[in-house]
Design an enzyme around this catalytic site. Structure first.
Site, PDB file in Angstrom:
ATOM      1  CG  HIS A 142      42.743 -16.967  -1.526  1.00 33.04           C
ATOM      2  ND1 HIS A 142      43.636 -15.992  -1.146  1.00 33.04           N
ATOM      3  CD2 HIS A 142      43.485 -18.085  -1.702  1.00 33.04           C
ATOM      4  CE1 HIS A 142      44.851 -16.493  -1.103  1.00 33.04           C
ATOM      5  NE2 HIS A 142      44.792 -17.764  -1.422  1.00 33.04           N
TER       6      HIS A 142
ATOM      7  CD  GLU B 166      50.736 -13.301  -4.973  1.00 33.75           C
ATOM      8  OE1 GLU B 166      51.735 -13.956  -4.660  1.00 33.75           O
ATOM      9  OE2 GLU B 166      49.882 -13.715  -5.783  1.00 33.75           O
TER      10      GLU B 166
ATOM     11  CG  ASP C 213      48.657 -20.062   2.001  1.00 34.93           C
ATOM     12  OD1 ASP C 213      47.563 -20.346   1.509  1.00 34.93           O
ATOM     13  OD2 ASP C 213      49.559 -19.473   1.363  1.00 34.93           O
TER      14      ASP C 213
ATOM     15  CG  HIS D  23      44.675 -21.552  -1.484  1.00 38.69           C
ATOM     16  ND1 HIS D  23      45.272 -20.926  -2.551  1.00 38.69           N
ATOM     17  CD2 HIS D  23      44.118 -22.673  -1.972  1.00 38.69           C
ATOM     18  CE1 HIS D  23      45.085 -21.642  -3.639  1.00 38.69           C
ATOM     19  NE2 HIS D  23      44.384 -22.704  -3.316  1.00 38.69           N
TER      20      HIS D  23
END
EC number: 3.1.27.-
Lengths: 564, 864
Positions: free
Chosen positions: A68, A203, A72, A70
């Site tokens: 995605h 995650e 990070d 983001h």
């Protein structure tokens, strides 16, 4: 037992700089290529020397997958592809492909603005990097090469976020990226089929947490903003250009409408237009409610939220301002903060994480006297609030996903070691990951009989082996219109009418006389018995069911007189 | 240490030592270590400890490691290592028996904490820091740490294992420092005990049957020979080389990749390469023993060496070329292969690699044949033995192997070609022929009938990976020349790729780049003009293709097409044949349409292309079809419209770049009324939300200033050198246009812009202006009028963050007076420090860590 090797180059037992190298069936895949916002030196990027020592990057890696947008998870991508020298394919979903360069550009500008960094990736590098991207659709099996295939699943979390299945022969790995198992105001919940991978890499940000309902946090947020505005204060909400900002805009817009509030809401980045464009373009990625109401009311066309001009910050009276960057470390948000910090009636709401060193981090840790440039001290009297809107699966959600995918093994990443240990035990207790022969299992597949052999394979595999195309399900409907003109003229009238009504959709009039709106096909034919009546044949795919139904009902009402 | 930090340190140490207090985030501990390292490097660590006893107290909790979080424990181990790097501080810590209990058996080693990779990593890094002096070596010997490091080489964490190997190299280097200085030729048997132990361990590992152990030993040796070039390393290589050579006798050769790295690091070592040490024989043997994909990197490494026996270089080059030789052999067997009768391919088969001859094969550089390579190399025997020549079937057996090896080979040759030590003569023509053949196999235009050729075709057809690599290599080959017929084939295949609907966007981008490289390298015809006839012809053929690419549904294709167009117009826009062909095509019209493309990247590239077309007089404004007399909006108006209204930064930035260039080049549309142009542009740019547009606006203002006032007089544009004296009236007159275009309003306001680069740019601009007007202000003396007061008041408001109204008309005298009173140098200094200076200071770090302690909730790992 297949050998699958996983090397986290970042976000193994922490958060930030997500980058996981997976070797499966002789193929090497890099999952995410993120950066750590907490560092300003080499440590902000993953240590790629562990890959470069294996020879040329492009030869060693078969592909890179980005889960995605983001930072990070994608912030190191231009550095990796244009400065370290990866020249192979990069896979991501269509929304991620569209939004990723905006965030990278935003980040580059902040880095150069704030630190004057010269040895940093440029706009041209971001563009060249994006030219290496291959965009994928959800549930589409993409053949990277003859042996390696990947498939994306919906992950919630942010627009375009996806989980990826990586498959080589009979071996497979699922990488979740960040995901959310509960729907929020604009996105749905993550979903994966019972793909039974050899390994699930998930995650575990909230590995030990059962989060309160997001509704409570939203109520709290609205209450705080409302209170501040009611007492005549100004509310600053520092955000990054895309993502959380849109979620909060929807919240405030709806609330303002419901409460009939008059205080102005501004968005400072000048990016709302583009952000809204993408939310409209990728409406199928949002949740059912937004899709359902989309035709009647576009949630991303804000009535109360206007573009911000720098001079507005000095205006008297209450207002709410969304400003970038999200950690109050440079630019517009910091400038407004400095201006408003001294008034106790004002409020700043930090809706996300802030790294050490930033003003955002300082005020969240309770510091009220801040040293700014030139040893000036800024006294913070305004109210400071923190509200986490980050959308990750909590412990319950992670367990739910493990239950859905039924993996042989689970690898926890993107979290804290201690919490992972706890969750590990929970997963082992509940699922006993070794397959239980006596446990009943539901199988989905296609039985193929060939050369006196029976084989049960996945539907995709069966289609592939048999050389068949997937059957597409379409709905059809006939609408009778009173129109004595020729069929072509009727079609043209339909086209003009729909073009004027559906401004946000792609309405086309094809050379063969038919009209299309997205996947919906409309053809006009003469009535076999009544020459004064035309029959409109409307057909649409199940993905566009809502729009198809809406169009049908619209056409049933007839065409306006002026439509020519 | 800063007294303010010193005051906060005890409190922070208390927080870190308290297991109930969670630490904010791991970056804080990293940054804290950075700070301690800076202090230790700058002064005495012992003094640091004595002045801050809290640090010693902090290290004590390590004695109960079970109470601490792994990251704090790792932090403490690393801190102890940094402090103990200085021998006196080491002794101080030793007296307290602290070090053995930190790094010995009594410490975290062997306890529950040891299961955390962070702790093991911290332990290694701590030891690595402290191993700087002889006392540390004694400590390591007595504590048994070396054995632990040996075992950590096989750690499950890649990072720990790698760090363990590096630590062993570090220890070996340090332990050899003293004896090596005295007796460099001492044999390992007489080396210090610690060094002997490590060498013994390496020997044992090299003899091991398990590949991971061999790999560990090879990696340690590679790191050592890469970083340490002391004479004793030669002794070590002589000692160990027989064991390394033994690895080559195994089948398959274990840890081939690590072995290649080791041999190349040894060959590059200045201590070793000059002596024989049997290294060249080992390298030659390795080349012949390894698989083609493993031997390729070794061959490249050998060819990159500054000094190396000629025979070995020839062998290495043959190995590097063998995949291409196989491709050419396989395809020339095919009667149907286009070009098989051409000179390129004939030359290719016979001459690739070990060439003999032909002038056609020698490149533009005219490399003299120095006899370095064997003159006659029978076709088919390249890289193989006489008994068993390597064939395409053997070398490229499967699709994956074929694709991987060809990509690797093409990339290696691309790297090698620009180097001065590349083999000479460089076989331009056969390489060109090979690249073209591969591209033909990939796009299916080759139709071989032989089995091998057919296999290759099946492997390579539509393979994007090989296409990309071959196009990159083909572009690099433009640096030399081949026979005319081959160059024609190059342009033909490039045109095929640029035309083909099957070319993927990334392949098209590479094809455009390679085309540009070939066009740029085309020699100028002797009779004048910019392009030789066949390149001209090619461009004419290409121009009808370009519109198709500019209309592609893929934004990246449209963008690559526009980038190509901009480059070609910049280079050949003045050339009559090109101009004629371009104007006759749809390209200019389509480019203009792309100014309204939905994709901002494309709009920006279209702006750049249109700017270039217009500069070259290739932008013709078509008459409006409805009104033959009326003209469409001029490009200047169109670009101004984009600058004012485009919702994204890229196109607006591109417009500013075009305008600045137009101003520099005195473009006709600008020169017609420069002042009016500058005023309009600055008015829009100064209001832009994108700071880069505002900064570019100031850049344009600077160009305008320079054009009006003259270029800076010294090489440093803003150096405060005395300007040439100018009469006051002339200077005031010269400043009038800037007042009229509202340049000062923009520049002064920008001084306090919230985005630092804008303020910096403005500072530079005003410093330039002040230097230019210095003589004037000297003669005028102090000035104080209503204008000055209102300007100063406005500056104060802007500094305070108020936006306010524009200044209105300014008098030059007031501007000069304010310029003189402003502390521009001070402001520039403050801006150079940036907000990071305050935020990233140690004091800020300590304050943040203290402030965060205790307030963390459950979700401290919250993220984006």
């Amino acid at each position: 037992m297949p050998e699958i090797r996983v090397t986290p180059l970042g976000a193994g037992q922490d958060v930030g700089r997500s980058c996981i190298l997976v070797s499966i069936g002789g193929k090497n895949v890099m999952l995410d290529c993120g950066m750590h916002m907490g560092f300003n030196d080499d440590r902000r990027f993953p240590d790629f020397s562990y890959i470069t020592r294996n020879g040329r990057l492009t030869d060693f890696l078969d592909c890179v997958i980005i889960s995605h947008f983001h930072l990070d998870h994608c912030g190191a991508l231009p550095y990796f592809s244009e400065m370290v020298g990866y020249d192979g394919p990069i896979y991501m979903t269509h929304p991620t492909q569209a939004i990723c360069p905006i965030l990278l550009e935003d980040y580059r500008k902040i880095a150069v603005d704030k630190k004057g960094e010269a040895n940093f990736f440029t706009s041209q590098m971001i563009k060249d990097c994006m030219k290496k991207v291959v965009a994928v659709h959800l549930h589409q099996t993409v053949q990277v090469d003859d042996e390696l295939e990947i498939k994306a699943y919906y992950a919630g979390h942010v627009l375009g976020a996806a989980m990826f299945q990586i498959k080589v022969g009979s071996e497979s790995v699922v990488y979740t990226g960040d995901y959310n198992m509960t729907p929020d105001r604009h996105l749905g919940a993550a979903w994966i089929d019972k793909c039974r991978p050899n390994l699930l890499i998930t995650e575990s940000t909230y590995a030990t947490t059962i989060r309160d309902s997001k509704r409570c946090r939203e109520r709290d947020f609205l209450k705080k903003v409302h209170e501040a505005v009611e007492r005549g204060g100004k509310v600053l909400i520092p955000v990054f250009a895309l993502g959380r900002a849109q979620e909060l805009c929807i919240l405030l817009e709806t609330f303002w409408e419901r409460m009939n509030l008059k205080a102005p809401i501004y968005f400072s980045t000048g990016l709302t237009e583009k952000a809204n464009h993408y939310y409209k373009l990728f409406i199928t990625w949002t949740n059912q409610k937004i899709r359902k109401t989309f035709v009647q009311r576009n949630m991303f066309e804000f009535k109360h939220i206007k573009a911000f001009d720098r001079a507005f910050a000095d205006n008297p009276g209450p207002m709410v301002v969304f400003a970038t960057p999200g950690m109050l470390h440079a630019g517009q948000s910091l400038q407004i903060f400095r201006k408003w910090a001294g008034n106790e009636k004002n409020m700043v709401i930090m809706p996300g994480y802030c790294v050490q060193g930033t003003v955002g981090h300082k005020i969240l840790s309770g510091q009220r006297k801040l040293e700014m440039e030139g040893r000036q001290v800024l006294e913070v009297k305004m109210q400071v609030e923190y509200m986490s809107f980050s959308a990750h699966a909590d412990a319950k959600g992670i367990m739910q996903l493990v239950g859905q995918a039924e993996p042989e093994n689970v690898l926890l990443v993107h979290g804290e070691a201690k919490k992972m240990e706890f969750l590990k035990q929970k997963i082992e207790q509940e699922f006993r990951l070794l397959p239980d022969a006596k446990k009943p299992r539901l199988l989905h597949g296609t039985l193929i009989m060939k050369d006196s052999n029976f084989r049960l394979v996945s539907s995709e595999q069966a289609l592939k082996e048999l050389g068949l195309a997937e059957h597409q399900l379409r709905f059809t409907c006939r609408v009778h219109l009173h129109d004595p003109r020729k069929e072509q003229e009727t079609a043209l009238r339909v086209y003009s009418h729909l073009k004027s009504v559906l401004k946000d959709h792609c309405v086309q009039h094809l050379p063969d006389g038919s009209v299309t709106v997205e996947s919906i096909l409309i053809q006009a034919a003469a009535h076999s018995e009544d020459p004064g009546t035309k029959v409109l044949l409307v057909s649409w795919t199940y993905q566009d069911e809502e729009l198809g139904s809406y169009l049908t009902s619209l056409l049933k009402k007839g065409l306006p007189q002026g439509a020519t | 240490m800063d007294p303010e930090c010193s005051q906060l340190l005890p409190a922070l140490c208390a927080v870190l030592a308290d297991p109930r207090q969670p630490v904010a985030d791991d970056t804080c501990l990293e940054k804290l270590l950075d700070w301690f390292k800076t202090i230790a490097d700058a002064g005495s660590s012992l003094l640091l400890l004595q002045e801050n006893p809290c640090l010693v107290t902090l290290l004590c909790p390590v004695l109960k490691p079970q109470d601490l979080s792994p990251r704090v424990l790792a932090f403490l181990l690393r801190l102890a290592g940094i402090l103990a790097a200085q021998e006196d501080c080491f002794q101080h810590l030793q007296q307290g028996d602290l070090l053995p209990r930190l790094f010995g058996e009594a410490g975290p080693l062997g306890g529950a904490a040891w299961t955390a990779p962070t702790v093991r990593s911290g332990w290694i890094q701590g030891l690595c820091s402290l191993t700087q002096h002889p006392s540390a070596l004694c400590f390591l010997a007595h504590s048994g740490a070396v054995d632990t490091i040996f075992s950590l080489q096989g750690d499950s964490s890649l990072f720990v294992a790698s760090a363990a190997g590096q630590l062993l190299v570090h220890i070996l280097g340090l332990s050899m420092q003293a004896p090596a200085e005295g007796h460099p030729s001492l044999q390992p048997a007489h080396w210090p005990a610690c060094a002997q132990k490590i060498v013994g361990h390496i020997e044992e590992s090299l003899r091991a049957t398990a590949t991971p152990q061999v790999t560990q030993a090879l990696n340690v040796l590679t790191t050592m020979f890469s970083h340490c070039h002391d004479p004793w390393t030669q002794v070590l290589w002589v000692h160990l080389s027989p064991l390394v050579a033994c690895l080559l006798e195994k089948d398959p050769v274990p840890a081939a990749h690590s072995l290649v790295d080791l041999l190349l690091s040894v060959a590059r070592s200045p201590v070793l390469s000059s002596s024989s040490c049997g290294l060249w024989d080992t390298l030659a043997q390795t080349l012949s023993r390894l698989r083609a994909s493993q031997a390729g990197p070794l061959a490249l490494g050998i060819l990159k060496l500054q000094e190396c026996p000629k025979a070995l270089r020839a062998q290495a080059f043959a190995v590097l070329l063998q995949p291409l030789t196989c491709v050419l052999e396989a395809t020339t067997q095919a009667p149907g292969l286009p070009g098989s009768s051409g000179p390129g391919l004939q030359c290719g088969v016979a001459a690739i690699g070990p060439v003999a001859s032909s002038e056609a094969c020698a490149g533009r550089g005219g490399d003299p044949t120095d006899g370095e390579l064997p003159l006659a190399w029978p076709p088919g025997s390249v890289g193989g033995t006489a008994d068993a020549p390597l064939t395409a079937g053997m070398l490229l057996p499967s699709k994956a192997a074929c694709v991987g090896l060809l990509c690797q080979t093409l990339a290696h040759l691309e790297l090698l070609q620009p180097l001065p030590q590349r083999p000479s003569p460089w076989p331009w023509a056969p390489l060109l022929s090979a690249a073209v053949t591969i591209l033909r196999l990939c796009n299916g235009s080759a139709t071989p009938t032989s089995d091998t050729g057919t296999h290759l075709c099946a492997f390579l057809a539509g393979c994007v990976r090989v296409q990309r690599a071959a196009l990159d290599f083909l572009g690099t080959l433009s640096q030399g020349t081949g026979p005319q017929e081959l160059v024609t084939q190059v342009f033909a295949i490039l045109l095929e790729y640029l035309t083909s609907p099957d070319s993927s966007p990334t392949v098209l981008k590479k094809a455009f780049q390679a085309t540009l490289q070939w066009l740029q390298s085309s020699p100028k015809p002797s009779g004048g003009g910019d392009l030789e006839p066949h390149a001209q012809l090619f461009l004419r053929e290409l121009l009808p293709v370009l519109p198709k690419r500019l209309c592609s549904p893929c934004w990246d294709v449209r963008d690559s097409g526009l980038e190509f167009l901009t480059q070609t117009v910049r280079r050949w826009g003045g050339q009559a044949g090109f101009r004629h062909a371009l104007l006759a095509s749809e390209v200019p019209e389509l480019t203009e349409q792309l100014l309204r493309d939905p994709e901002s990247y494309v709009r920006a590239s279209a702006v750049a292309a249109m700017g270039q077309l217009s500069s070259r007089g290739l932008h013709i404004i078509p008459a409006s079809p409805g009104h033959p007399g009326a003209q469409q909006k001029s490009l200047l108006e169109e670009l101004l419209h984009i600058l004012s209204t485009d919702s994204e930064g890229f196109p607006r930035r591109a417009v500013m770049q075009v305008f600045t260039q137009w101003l520099r080049d005195s473009h006709a549309d600008v020169a017609a009324d420069t002042e009016h142009f500058v005023a309009r542009v600055l008015r829009v740019a100064s209001q832009d939300l994108d700071w880069e547009v505002r900064a570019q606006g100031l850049e344009l203002a600077l160009v305008f200033l320079e054009q009006t006032l003259g270029q800076p007089s010294s090489s440093c544009p803003y150096a405060m050198t005395p300007p040439a004296a100018a009469p006051p009236s002339l200077v005031a007159q010269a400043l009038q246009p800037f007042c009229r275009v509202q340049l000062f309003d923009f520049a002064f306001r920008a001084l306090f812009d919230c985005d630092r680069p804008v303020a910096q740019k403005s500072c530079d601009l005003l410093l330039f202006l002040r230097a230019k007007t210095a003589s004037y202000s000297d003669q005028q003396g102090s000035s104080s009028g209503p204008d000055v007061a209102s300007l100063e008041a406005a500056l104060q408001r802007w500094q305070a963050g108020d936006q306010g109204q524009p200044l209105g008309d300014l008098e030059p005298e007031a501007v000069v007076a304010v310029l003189r009173s402003l502390d521009l140098e001070g402001l520039r200094g403050a801006l150079a420090e940036s907000s990071d200076h305050a935020e990233q200071s140690p004091l800020s770090l300590l304050q943040d860590m203290l402030a965060t302690a205790g307030i963390l909730g459950e979700n401290e790992a919250d993220c984006y």
